[in-house]
Design an enzyme around this catalytic site. Structure first.
Site, PDB file in Angstrom:
ATOM      1  CG  ASP A 132       0.864  -2.195  -8.666  1.00 25.16           C
ATOM      2  OD1 ASP A 132       1.591  -1.801  -9.598  1.00 25.16           O
ATOM      3  OD2 ASP A 132       1.098  -1.938  -7.464  1.00 25.16           O
ATOM      4  CB  ALA A 145       8.194   4.811  -3.506  1.00 23.57           C
ATOM      5  CB  CYS A 173     -21.385   0.697   8.183  1.00 22.00           C
ATOM      6  SG  CYS A 173     -20.535  -0.595   9.086  1.00 22.00           S
TER       7      CYS A 173
HETATM    8  N1  GUN Z   1       1.959   0.221  -4.726  1.00 18.74           N
HETATM    9  C1  GUN Z   1       2.370   0.971  -3.698  1.00 18.74           C
HETATM   10  N2  GUN Z   1       3.430   1.748  -4.059  1.00 18.74           N
HETATM   11  C2  GUN Z   1       3.665   1.486  -5.346  1.00 18.74           C
HETATM   12  C3  GUN Z   1       4.621   1.981  -6.309  1.00 18.74           C
HETATM   13  O1  GUN Z   1       5.462   2.835  -6.021  1.00 18.74           O
HETATM   14  N3  GUN Z   1       4.544   1.493  -7.568  1.00 18.74           N
HETATM   15  C4  GUN Z   1       3.625   0.542  -7.925  1.00 18.74           C
HETATM   16  N4  GUN Z   1       3.599   0.111  -9.176  1.00 18.74           N
HETATM   17  N5  GUN Z   1       2.733   0.049  -7.045  1.00 18.74           N
HETATM   18  C5  GUN Z   1       2.755   0.524  -5.783  1.00 18.74           C
HETATM   19 ZN    ZN Z   2     -19.268   0.488  10.686  1.00 19.70          ZN
END
Ligand code: GUN
Ligand code: ZN
Length: 656
Positions: free
Chosen positions: A88, A194, A282
Site C-alpha cells: 500500500d 475507503a 487449528c
Molecule cells: N487501505 C484501506 N483502505 C484503503 C484505501 O482506500 N486506499 C488505500 N490505498 N489503502 C487502503
Molecule cells: Zn483455531
C-alpha cells in the site's frame, strides 16, 4: 493475466499472473508489518498459508533503517517472503492522520525501486458520508494521480503491477464514474477503497452498494481487491459480489484486543475462557485450552490468538472457493448471513441488484438450489427461470396445481403427459413450471421446505401477469386430476410421442428458438435408459442411419449437443445468437476441437451467460465447433487471456 477457472454469482476462481508468479483467487493477503519486530505471527506460519502478502511502502519509506534494507536488498528480503508482495502507498495513513510526507509519484517510484510485485497509487480515501463536493474533488484528484502514476510506469517500463483504487465515498454515481474512468486506464488490479469505516460501523448494506456500483463501472477482466476487509464473516458475500482479493490486518488487530475470530463472528477470549475446548482445530486451538490461552502473558496471548485468527481466515476462504467450484456459493452466503442481522440486511440489499448479477451467474451448477428463506425467492436462478419461461412458444396452456403427495419430477411421476398441450404447474418458488421442462436445472434440482403462507403468496403477481399475457392461449385453469379425466374423455389420442414434445420445449427453453420443426420431428427418436427409465439421448434418422443429436447431462438435464446436434442448432438459431465468433487465425484449431482463447474472440452473442452451450463460428458464420463458454457475453469481448470456450468438438470444413 487474469483468467476465470470456475464461478458462481459474481464470484470466481481466478488465476492471476504477477511477475511470473501465479496466484489463485479469491485469496487473502495477510498484512505484514515491515518491521520484523512488530510482526505478530511468525513468517514461517504466514508462508505456510499465504501465496501473497501486503505490507506498507510508506512505513518502509519513512523509517531509515527499514528503507536502507529495502533499497539494498528489496522488499522480499526485508520482510522475509519470497512469493508475491503487494504494498500500500500511505493512503491509509493519509486517511488517519490527514497528511503524509511523500509526493504521489514519489511513493509509486519508491515501490518499484524496492522490487514490489504490485504497488498502489496514492489515492485519497474519502470517508463515507463526506460532503459531496469533497468526495467529488478528492475522487478527481485520485483519478489524476492514477493517470500520472500509470504514465510514470509506462515511460519507465516498470516491472511491478499497479493498483488503481476506486473512491467516491458513499455517492454511488461517483463510485460508478470513478470505476468507469479508472477502469478505462488499464490498471492491473482495482481495489475498492475507503470501506474500512463502513466495516467498523457494521454498515454492510452500504458496503454492498459500494461494491456493486464499483463493479458496474469496472472492466470484467481485472481482479478487484476489497481494501481493508479481513473479517472471515464477510468473505462469502464479498466474493459473491465479485471481490477477488482481501487483506487482513484484522487477524493481528483483533488479537491485540483479545478477540477470537470465527466465520460467524468475533468473540472475546473472556467469554470463551470457561469452554473445555476451542470450537476450532487449528494447530494452536488443538494445543491449548481456552483457559490456558486466557492465562498467558499479554505478548504470548496475542501471538496465539493472531495465529488462530489467521488460520480461520484462510479456512473460510477455502470454504468459499470450494463453494464456487460446487456452485453452492449462494447457499454459503445465505448461511453466513444468518449470523448477524446486518449481514442479512446486506444480502437483501445485494438481491436488489439481481438483474446485474444474473448476467454473470452460471446457467447451471453442480449443486442443487437450496431454499433457505424468503430471500431465496429473489436469487438469479429464480429470476432467470421467470424470464426464460417466455422463450417457449406455448400454444395450448393448462395451468394446474398438483397435490402435495406427488413428488418431483411431476412429468415422470404423473405418468400421463398429453402431447399437444403444455401443462404448467403453479410453484411457490419458480412461479410456474411447465411439465415438459421440469427435469432441467434448477427446476428439478431444488430443495424447498414447506413454505409459510406469506412466502406462498409471493408468486401470485407473476402468475397473474403470465395469465394476462397468454390469455388467448390458456385453455383452462384446473387441478391436474380434473384436467386428466377431462382430457382422456375427449379421446384425444394423437400419434405424436410426448417425449419429443418434451425435447422440443427443453430446447426452446435452453436456446430460445424452435429447433425441432415438423420435418425434423418426424425423424427424431428419444431414447430412455433401460436401467433408470429416464430420457438419455435424442437421435435423428439420417440417410437410414441413427445419429445422436443430444445427450441429457445427468446432473442438470441440459441437452448437450454432438457435432450433429451442433449443426442442427446452427441451422435453426439465427446469428449471432448462441455464437462465439473467432478470428480466422484460429479457425483451424477450432475445427480440430481445441480450446478457444478469449484473445481470439471477435464477436459473440452479448446475452450469453456463463456455462452455456455455444456454437463457435468464423466471421462468415460457418460452424467451426461447439462447446461450453466459461465467460458471459460481455466478458467474452473484454477478456484477453485464458480459455473462452471449452470445446466439445470441432467441425471439419468437409463436413459442412
Ligand atoms: N487501505 C484501506 N483502505 C484503503 C484505501 O482506500 N486506499 C488505500 N490505498 N489503502 C487502503
Ligand atoms: Zn483455531
Amino acid at each position: 493475466m487474469f483468467q476465470i477457472k470456475a464461478r458462481d454469482g459474481l464470484g470466481k476462481i481466478g488465476k492471476l499472473e504477477i511477475n511470473g508468479k501465479t496466484i489463485e483467487t479469491p485469496t487473502i493477503m495477510p498484512v505484514i508489518h515491515p518491521d520484523p519486530d512488530k510482526q505478530l505471527v511468525p513468517m514461517e506460519t504466514v508462508k505456510k498459508l499465504a501465496d501473497v502478502v501486503i505490507t506498507n511502502s510508506y512505513i518502509i519509506y519513512s523509517k531509515p533503517e527499514l528503507r536502507e534494507i529495502a533499497e539494498k536488498k528489496g522488499v522480499h528480503k526485508l520482510i522475509g517472503f519470497d512469493k508475491v508482495v503487494v504494498t500500500d502507498s500511505g493512503s491509509f495513513q493519509l486517511s488517519v492522520y490527514g497528511s503524509i510526507d511523500v509526493k504521489p509519484l514519489e511513493i509509486v517510484e519508491f515501490q518499484e525501486k524496492i522490487g514490489v510485485d504490485v504497488g498502489t497509487i496514492l489515492d485519497i480515501p474519502t470517508p463515507p458520508y463526506a460532503d459531496r463536493e469533497r468526495a467529488e474533488k478528492e475522487m478527481e484528484e485520485t483519478i489524476r494521480r492514477g493517470r500520472e502514476s500509470l504514465e510514470l510506469k509506462r515511460e519507465n517500463n516498470y516491472k511491478m503491477l499497479l493498483n488503481g483504487t476506486i473512491q467516491g465515498s458513499t455517492y454511488m454515481d461517483l463510485r460508478r464514474r470513478c470505476a468507469e474512468i479508472m477502469g478505462s486506464m488499464n490498471f492491473d488490479i482495482y481495489p475498492i477503497g475507503a470501506v474500512v469505516p463502513l466495516l467498523e460501523k457494521y454498515d454492510y448494506k452500504t458496503l454492498v452498494d459500494v461494491i456493486l456500483n464499483s463493479k458496474m463501472g469496472l472492466p470484467t477482466n481485472k481482479p478487484v481487491h476489497l481494501f481493508g476487509c479481513g473479517h472471515p464473516t464477510l468473505f462469502a458475500i464479498s466474493v459473491l459480489l465479485g471481490c477477488d482479493l482481501f487483506d487482513s490486518a484484522a487477524y493481528a488487530l483483533y488479537a491485540k484486543d483479545d478477540r477470537y475470530l470465527t466465520e460467524n463472528g468475533t468473540y472475546y477470549l473472556e467469554d470463551l475462557k470457561d469452554l473445555k475446548q476451542f470450537p476450532c482445530s487449528c494447530p494452536v486451538c488443538s494445543e491449548y485450552s481456552p483457559r490456558e490461552v486466557y492465562n498467558m502473558d499479554k505478548k504470548e496471548k496475542e501471538k496465539v490468538l493472531a495465529e488462530h485468527n489467521l488460520y480461520v481466515t484462510f479456512e473460510e476462504m477455502s470454504r468459499v472457493k470450494e463453494a464456487i467450484r460446487e456452485g453452492a456459493l449462494w447457499e454459503l452466503v445465505e448461511l453466513r448471513c444468518r449470523s448477524h442481522p446486518r449481514l442479512l440486511e446486506a444480502y437483501r440489499q445485494a438481491l436488489k441488484y439481481v438483474e446485474f448479477i444474473e448476467k454473470f451467474d452460471p446457467v447451471t451448477k453442480k449443486s442443487g438450489f437450496f431454499y433457505s428463506g424468503y430471500e431465496s425467492l429473489f436469487r438469479p436462478e429464480v429470476i432467470r427461470h421467470k424470464e426464460r419461461i417466455h422463450r417457449i412458444r406455448f400454444e395450448k396452456i393448462y395451468i394446474t396445481t398438483v397435490s402435495k403427495d406427488v413428488e418431483k419430477p411431476y412429468s415422470e411421476n404423473l405418468k400421463i403427459l398429453p402431447s399437444d398441450v403444455d401443462i404448467l404447474v403453479k410453484d411457490d418458488v419458480f412461479g410456474l413450471i411447465p411439465l415438459n421442462i421440469d427435469l432441467i436445472y434448477p427446476l428439478l434440482q431444488s430443495e424447498v421446505p414447506e413454505l409459510y403462507d406469506i412466502e406462498k403468496s409471493h408468486n401470485k403477481k407473476f402468475v397473474k401477469e403470465f395469465i394476462e399475457r397468454y390469455k388467448d392461449r390458456i385453455m383452462d385453469i384446473v387441478t391436474y386430476n380434473y384436467y386428466i379425466s377431462y382430457y382422456n374423455s375427449k379421446e384425444n389420442k394423437k400419434k405424436i410421442n410426448s417425449d419429443i414434445i418434451k425435447i422440443d420445449r427443453m430446447l426452446q427453453y435452453q436456446y430460445g428458438f424452435k429447433i425441432l420443426d415438423e420435418e425434423v420431428i418426424k425423424r427424431i427418436i428419444v431414447r430412455r435408459s433401460k436401467r433408470t427409465g429416464w430420457i438419455r439421448n435424442v437421435l435423428i434418422v439420417k440417410d437410414g442411419e441413427k445419429k445422436v443429436l443430444f445427450t441429457l447431462r445427468s446432473y442438470d438435464n441440459f441437452l448437450i449437443p454432438t457435432a450433429e446436434g451442433a449443426k442442427l442448432l446452427h441451422s435453426k438459431i439465427p446469428y449471432p445468437k448462441y455464437r462465439v465468433v473467432v478470428d480466422r487465425s484460429v479457425e483451424r484449431f477450432a475445427r480440430e476441437g481445441r480450446s478457444v482463447y478469449a484473445k481470439f474472440v471477435v464477436d459473440c452473442d452479448r446475452d450469453l451467460r456463463p456455462y452455456e452451450e455455444v456454437l463457435v463460428v468464423n466471421e462468415d458464420d460457418e460452424l467451426l465447433g461447439y462447446g461450453t463458454t466459461i465467460l458471459n457475453g460481455r466478458e467474452l469481448m473484454e477478456f484477453n487471456y485464458g480459455v473462452a470456450v471449452d470445446m466439445r468438438g470441432g467441425i471439419s470444413d468437409k463436413e459442412q
